[in-house]
Design a protein around this motif. Structure first.
Motif, short mmCIF file in Angstrom:
data_model
loop_
_atom_site.label_atom_id
_atom_site.label_comp_id
_atom_site.label_asym_id
_atom_site.label_seq_id
_atom_site.Cartn_x
_atom_site.Cartn_y
_atom_site.Cartn_z
N LYS A 1 -16.72 -25.89 29.08
CA LYS A 1 -17.17 -26.70 27.96
C LYS A 1 -18.51 -26.21 27.45
CE LYS A 1 -17.36 -31.46 26.43
NZ LYS A 1 -17.05 -32.84 26.72
N GLN B 1 -17.48 -19.27 19.69
CA GLN B 1 -16.56 -19.98 18.82
C GLN B 1 -15.67 -19.00 18.07
OE1 GLN B 1 -15.57 -23.12 17.99
NE2 GLN B 1 -16.57 -23.76 19.89
N MET B 2 -14.75 -19.53 17.30
CA MET B 2 -13.75 -18.67 16.70
C MET B 2 -13.47 -19.09 15.26
SD MET B 2 -10.29 -17.67 18.62
CE MET B 2 -9.04 -16.65 17.91
N LEU C 1 -8.52 -19.49 25.32
CA LEU C 1 -7.54 -20.39 24.73
C LEU C 1 -6.24 -20.19 25.48
CD1 LEU C 1 -7.90 -20.36 20.86
CD2 LEU C 1 -7.99 -22.30 22.39
N ARG D 1 -18.00 -23.14 25.45
CA ARG D 1 -17.52 -23.40 24.09
C ARG D 1 -18.66 -23.52 23.09
NH1 ARG D 1 -12.97 -21.69 24.97
NH2 ARG D 1 -11.43 -22.90 26.10
N ARG D 2 -19.82 -23.94 23.59
CA ARG D 2 -20.96 -24.03 22.68
C ARG D 2 -21.50 -22.65 22.34
NH1 ARG D 2 -23.05 -28.06 25.92
NH2 ARG D 2 -24.81 -26.78 26.49
N ILE E 1 -11.55 -15.78 25.08
CA ILE E 1 -12.25 -17.04 24.83
C ILE E 1 -11.58 -18.18 25.59
CG2 ILE E 1 -11.01 -17.89 22.81
CD1 ILE E 1 -13.83 -18.18 21.52
#
Lengths: 395, 443
Positions: free
Chosen positions: B96, B103-104, B66, B99-100, B64
């Motif tokens: 970005k 999610q986590m 991070l 990210r939509r 993801i």
């Protein structure tokens, strides 16, 4: 569809929203912007329109010439209002909780009252009390309930008895060797102390907290460079720099405050960094990044609020340090003799300690109490602002 | 699967460099995730299981982004008709937008919510970040969502510490949902919760998943939770996936010994029906220096014997453990001798103290007095002689030369057992080959 009155997350058209772009403009942001613009306009007016030796507000009949330091103080107060008082007012429940916690510490409450008096006295005192004028005939008047041998005074305001001059309520704290009223000077000194404490601290805290949080959050090379710079600055003798400036350009309170603010944030930076380091490992920081937020947003919205308790505690330790430093420099004769700071007053009384100790003791006591009050306050704030301790106690 | 997957992970790698000295010279790498591949279809839940430290969470945070993965590809279909795109190559704007879609949910509900923010603003933050400037609209959306996850709209203005662990996890779920993603990665979402709350959260997850057609990557070390939640399951060991397949198939018919061991640890509700618990012996290897060949061979209870020996399986395991300890220099003969002598001082004087020491060491490692295979016993005896006479290096050499499992000589390939059930183990590989070519002289 009922989406009009109850919008749901799965009906949001994100393409439309993201293409709109733009930052949200909140009311407080507008207010802050307007205040800053107003201040800037006044500043421009002072420097461009008003002639050099005319008082700033002569046009409205106020004969006070606003100094550079006053502008800085106004700016500082603005920031304190918008980033300190306003959030407290907005998050009423949180504020009430902090207050409940804070109240438990009685010396701290007393300190807060004392500091409030100093603050109010500093802001409004000079507006209502006339500035202490030199009256050589009234030199060395003793405070109320005290007395001084007749031979030191030229003219005794109070009653004379058996070769001594007694103090009166006209000069409740006595007068200086050149006949200024010490009470008035202390009130005027409150404003100086406030300027020194507030402006320098705000500068140091803003720089220190920014450097500390950025350093902790970014890590790697950024951290390394910033922290090595902090090392260099920490070993840099600011006093020598100040002396150098005094002897080349001549000193002044403005220079002193600027130097305090610009060269003493390294402790704050370190302290904030170490706190922010542990916070930046928290999962809510990850969650914030995961929401798509940028570095600035994450630091501003999560890291700084969560290190706020350490920032505030550090500030309450910085203020007394600056006040003391100003007093020490003044005592050494390196201060700004044109301003009536407590430190100046203390140094004035230096030569007359044996027969007129109040000249030194009165401002000394006020300074001592102020510093003590800040220390108590810092202690209580650290306890009150620590949500982790609370969360652990409750779960 | 004929359908195109939502997420397709290919050889994902995350190596943490290990540096030394002032100049940060790179001396090695912790291979936390070392080339894993899997697909997740739309609406599907894939379970990723393994013991702690096997790299599950690292895999999640690398895919993801991070953390930046150090290798491999993560292909994601964001539903814009551009098909699968590589997440690892996304620039900031793409990321970005990603990210939509992904999610986590975090493991610890207490630390995943900012203690200085009302839970409402924590959930609404994502909306704000993605440009929803309308404050009242944000609030309405979040209030509705909070009700959806079983809280009340009034909770918007409360702070995290005013909620219980289960409630906080509901809020975490709301935060993950608020951008209406296609994929949710749940990193051990219930392992920090009470057993009683666990079921509630799991059923909530289930309901939301169905309602909004979410795909999920569900990370857990708890096989029983995985069985309830996941459509498919991937078993991870030391940075690699060792077995993957439909949950039912994997649970009913585990092909990899590690899966077998994990499954044997699930408590069964029926006290009469006892599954034999498999205890894994040997040390958990470090990801800095993973074992050669099959990574599980140092702990595998079914580690393969070479053709030359015919030992009882548990003895073979013990023998390999013994060998590894001696090679690592971890067998302290002096200490054992001391303790044996201290015991012998009580009375019966031992004629040959060496024999007693050997017996002691054998007992420690679970080795029998004599191995059933003569050749093996002879070599082991040889090694013991050298070990006891103080030649530890020679003993190590002897053992290393004498006892070698095929498992450590090469890396097992994935073997397909049908329906996407695959595992990487020489045992199954051999069985399959044996089935294909019965005449093959494997032994």
């Amino acid at each position: 569809m009922a989406t009009e009155d109850s919008p749901r997350f799965d009906t949001v058209d994100w393409d439309e929203i993201t293409s709109g772009g733009g930052r949200e403009v909140t009311k407080s942001l507008v207010a802050l912007g307007a205040s800053l613009a107003g201040l800037a306009a006044l500043l421009l007016y002072d420097y461009v329109v008003v002639p050099d030796r005319t008082a700033t507000f002569a046009a409205v009949g106020w004969g006070y010439d606003v100094t550079k330091l006053d502008w800085l103080l106004a700016l500082s107060l603005l920031f304190v209002a918008f980033y300190g008082a306003l959030p407290l007012y907005r998050n009423e429940r949180m504020t009430r909780y902090y207050w409940k916690e804070f109240k438990k510490n009685r010396p701290a409450v007393a300190s807060l009252v004392f500091l409030a008096v100093v603050f109010v006295g500093g802001v409004f005192g000079p507006l209502v009390i006339s500035s202490p004028e030199s009256e050589l005939l009234r030199q060395f008047q003793p405070p109320v309930f005290m007395e001084i041998p007749q031979n030191y005074v030229i003219e005794c305001v109070g009653e004379r008895a058996a070769g001594v001059c007694r103090g009166t309520w006209q000069h409740p704290l006595g007068t200086t060797p050149d006949g200024r009223d010490i009470f008035k000077m202390i009130v005027y000194g409150m404003q100086i102390s406030m300027k020194v404490g507030l402006i320098a601290t705000l500068m140091a805290v803003v720089i220190g907290a920014s450097v500390g949080t950025v350093s902790a959050y970014a890590g790697g090379m950024v951290d390394e460079v910033l922290m090595r710079y902090v090392d260099i600055q920490q070993s840099f003798p600011t006093l020598v720099l100040y002396l150098l400036i005094i002897y080349t350009w001549g000193g002044g309170l403005f220079t002193m405050v600027l130097l305090f603010g610009l060269f003493s944030w390294e402790g704050t930076a370190r302290y904030v960094r170490s706190n922010a380091l542990s916070k930046s490992e928290e999962e809510y920081m990850k969650a914030s990044r995961l929401s798509g937020a940028g570095t600035y947003h994450t630091i501003r919205r999560h890291l700084i609020p969560n290190t706020a308790s350490s920032i505030i505690t550090d500030a309450t330790l910085l203020i007394p340090a600056f006040l003391l430093a100003e007093a020490q420099l003044s005592f050494l004769g390196l201060g700004d003799t044109s301003v009536a700071s407590w430190g100046q007053l203390i140094s004035v009384g230096r030569d007359h300690l044996s027969y007129a100790p109040w000249i030194t003791l009165a401002p000394g006591l006020v300074l001592f109490l102020t510093i003590l009050a800040f220390n108590f306050l810092g202690d209580a704030l650290l306890d009150a602002l620590n949500p982790e301790a609370r969360a652990e106690a409750e779960s | 699967m004929t359908e195109r997957p939502l997420l397709s992970v290919r050889n994902l790698e995350k190596h943490y460099p290990i540096t030394e000295g002032v100049l940060s010279r790179r001396v090695g790498a912790a291979r936390a995730v070392d080339g894993i591949s899997f697909d997740i279809a739309r609406g599907e839940t894939l379970g990723l299981v393994g013991e702690s430290g096997c790299g599950k969470s690292t895999a999640a945070s690398s895919l993801i982004r991070l953390e930046e993965p150090t290798g491999g590809r993560v292909l994601f279909d964001d539903g814009r008709g551009e098909g699968l795109r590589d997440v690892t190559r996304f620039d900031e704007a793409d990321l970005k937008a990603f990210r939509r879609n992904a999610q986590m949910i975090f493991q610890d509900p207490s630390s995943s919510l900012d203690p200085r923010m009302t839970v409402g603003s924590s959930v609404a933050e994502s909306l704000m970040v993605h440009g929803m400037t309308d404050r009242t609209r944000r609030r309405k959306i979040v209030e509705n969502l909070l009700e959806d996850v079983g809280l009340s709209a009034d909770d918007y203005d409360r702070y995290p510490h005013e909620f219980s662990g289960g409630q906080k996890q509901r809020i975490g779920l709301a935060r993950a949902l608020v951008l209406n993603p296609d994929l949710i990665i749940a990193d051990e979402p219930v392992s920090a919760l009470d057993v009683s709350v666990r079921a509630e959260i799991l059923s909530l997850v289930d309901r939301l998943q169905e309602e909004y057609g979410l795909s999920m990557l569900f990370i857990s070390h708890d096989m029983s939770v995985v069985r309830d939640v996941c459509d498919r399951v991937a078993v991870m060991y030391l940075g690699k996936i060792v077995e993957i397949g439909e949950t039912e198939e994997v649970f009913a018919n585990p092909q990899h010994p590690y899966t077998e061991a994990l499954l044997s640890a699930i408590p069964t509700p029926d006290p009469r029906q006892r599954r034999k618990g498999i205890e894994l012996t040997g040390k958990v290897p470090s990801p800095v220096d993973p074992p050669d060949g099959c990574r599980f061979h140092t702990r595998c209870h079914r580690v393969i014997q070479p053709d030359e020996y015919d030992l009882e399986q548990s003895h073979w395991r013990s023998l390999l453990n013994f060998r590894d300890e001696v090679v690592a220099g971890a067998v302290d003969v002096g200490k054992v001798r001391e303790s044996v002598e201290a015991g012998a001082a009580d009375g019966d004087a031992e004629a040959t103290p060496d024999a007693a020491v050997e017996r002691e060491i054998r007992a420690d490692f679970g080795l029998p007095e004599r191995l059933s295979d003569a050749a093996a016993e002879r070599r082991l005896g040889d090694a013991f002689d050298r070990l006891l006479s103080g030649n530890e290096d020679e003993a190590a050499e002897t053992l290393a030369a004498a006892f070698v499992t095929p498992c450590e000589e090469s890396v097992p390939e994935f073997v397909d057992h049908g329906d996407g059930h695959r595992s990487a183990c020489f045992l199954t590989a051999r069985d399959e080959r044996a089935l294909e070519r019965p005449a093959n002289a494997e032994r």
